[in-house]
Scaffold this motif. Structure first.
Motif: not given
Length: 409
Positions: A339-342, A308-314, A372-377
């Motif tokens: 927030s547009k993704f979930g 459920k957690v996403l990490c963005l780099t750069h 997880v559906e939101g993090s996947a999107k």
């Protein structure tokens, strides 16, 4: 062609010219002159002598042409499997040449002859024309019977003579993609600028390794060495860059980098010591390349289980996070966009310490979704997008580490 053959052809041509002339004037063996006033002994050579010369063996023109062009029509193919035979090699290369549009001598098979040295696992493949042999040079590295083979010019190839016989380079419009190759995919892997890449994790695909290497520019040639029986990577590869000036930069930047449980060894292939260091004027290029490599490392890690957690780099830079107002604005923008993704539960953007020292996770953005559906999107929508000119990498992050405030991983 030898001097004897040249003299032989000259004499035969002269005799035939005499025969044609004599026949025209009716002077053969007592025949009446076709034109009054012509001397009957103008061509004193006896008929028997004429017949003797006329029956001398003469090489057909086609055979002489084939002999003269053979060195430019032959192709060396190395690294053959033990099961290869003349028929299988001929059939394979004829079909491949037709597939890529390399046939220029009309319909039919491009291959006219094959000789195999089974002990040394190589073959000489003779093509119909010089142009088709040159087109075949683009097939270096093609997979034959489960393994890549080398396609080279034979040692007796004479470039200066071949230049007058036909094109010496492959047609740039060949459809190499139809046989799984790209222009220069493996060709050009000889010479002092060839790079050895060792310590490659076995689970890395050819595409992933190429992406890492192409951080420095397009490749002229690339070859991931594989086990002939299993087809699995042996953990090392060779490459050559189109721009040879980046060779030492790539070696310096990639050598010693940890990839999973492996450490890359990257150096010139003909050099057994440490790779050469880039020149001072290349330092800025090296620094930028190292930043890009850090991004590629994240992309090349084995795929994690979706969380459920996403990490963005750069997505953000440390300098942007120092000012409180700027930081709050960035935080708000991230909330709105992501927030547009979930159902976005939380956004964490680690900041530098007040004294300016970087703490773990600075430069990353952590997004926690309700499912997880939101993090996947979000991962599908954000990975590869550009923020501030930088290409963002989005990967799943362990939920327990995020809950504990551990942002270092």
């Amino acid at each position: 062609m030898s001097k004897e053959e040249s003299m032989h052809l000259f004499l035969v041509g002269l005799v035939r010219l005499q025969l044609e002339t004599i026949t025209y004037f009716g002077q053969i063996t007592g025949a009446s002159p076709a034109i009054p006033g012509m001397f009957p002994n103008m061509f004193p050579m006896a008929t028997s002598q004429l017949q003797q010369f006329n029956t001398l063996p003469v090489l057909p023109v086609q055979a002489m042409t084939q002999q003269a062009t053979r060195h430019a029509r032959r192709v060396y193919v190395g690294g053959l499997s033990p099961t290869a035979n003349e028929q299988s090699v001929a059939t394979f290369f004829s079909q491949v040449m037709a597939t890529i549009g390399g046939n220029t001598a009309g319909p039919g098979d491009a291959v006219v002859n094959v000789y195999i040295n089974h002990d040394k696992k190589f073959a000489f493949v003779e093509m119909r024309s010089v142009e088709e042999a040159s087109n075949a040079m683009a097939l270096d590295g093609i997979i034959f019977e489960g393994a890549p083979v080398k396609v080279r010019r034979p040692t007796d190839y004479n470039p200066s003579l071949a230049a007058a016989l036909g094109p010496s380079q492959p047609n740039p419009n060949l459809n190499l993609g139809a046989v799984g190759l790209s222009p220069g995919s493996a060709g050009g892997l000889d010479g002092p600028d060839r790079i050895f890449v060792g310590g490659v994790p076995y689970y890395f695909t050819e595409t992933q390794i190429r992406e890492l290497l192409e951080t420095f520019g397009p490749l002229r040639g690339f070859d991931l060495v594989k086990d002939r029986e299993t087809g699995n990577s042996k953990g090392y590869a060779f490459c050559v860059y189109q721009d040879l000036a980046v060779t030492d930069i790539a070696c310096a930047a990639l050598n010693g980098i940890k990839m999973g449980d492996k450490t890359l060894t990257v150096r010139r292939a003909n050099q057994n010591t440490n790779p050469m260091q880039p020149k001072p004027e290349q330092e800025s290029i090296l620094m930028h390349a190292q930043q890009q490599i850090a991004l590629q490392k994240l992309m090349l890690q084995p795929a994690l289980v979706a969380t459920k957690v996403l990490c963005l780099t750069h997505a953000v830079s440390p300098d942007e996070l120092k000012d409180d107002e700027d930081y709050e604005e960035i935080l708000d923008d991230m909330r709105q966009e992501c927030s547009k993704f979930g159902n976005l539960v939380n956004v964490v953007i680690p900041r530098p310490r007040p004294d300016g020292e970087l703490c773990p996770g600075v430069g990353k953005v952590f997004l926690e979704y309700a499912d997880v559906e939101g993090s996947a999107k979000a991962r599908a929508g954000l990975n590869g997008r550009k923020f501030g000119g930088n290409q963002v990498v989005a990967v799943y992050y362990a939920e327990n580490k995020f809950a504990e405030g551990d942002y270092e991983g």
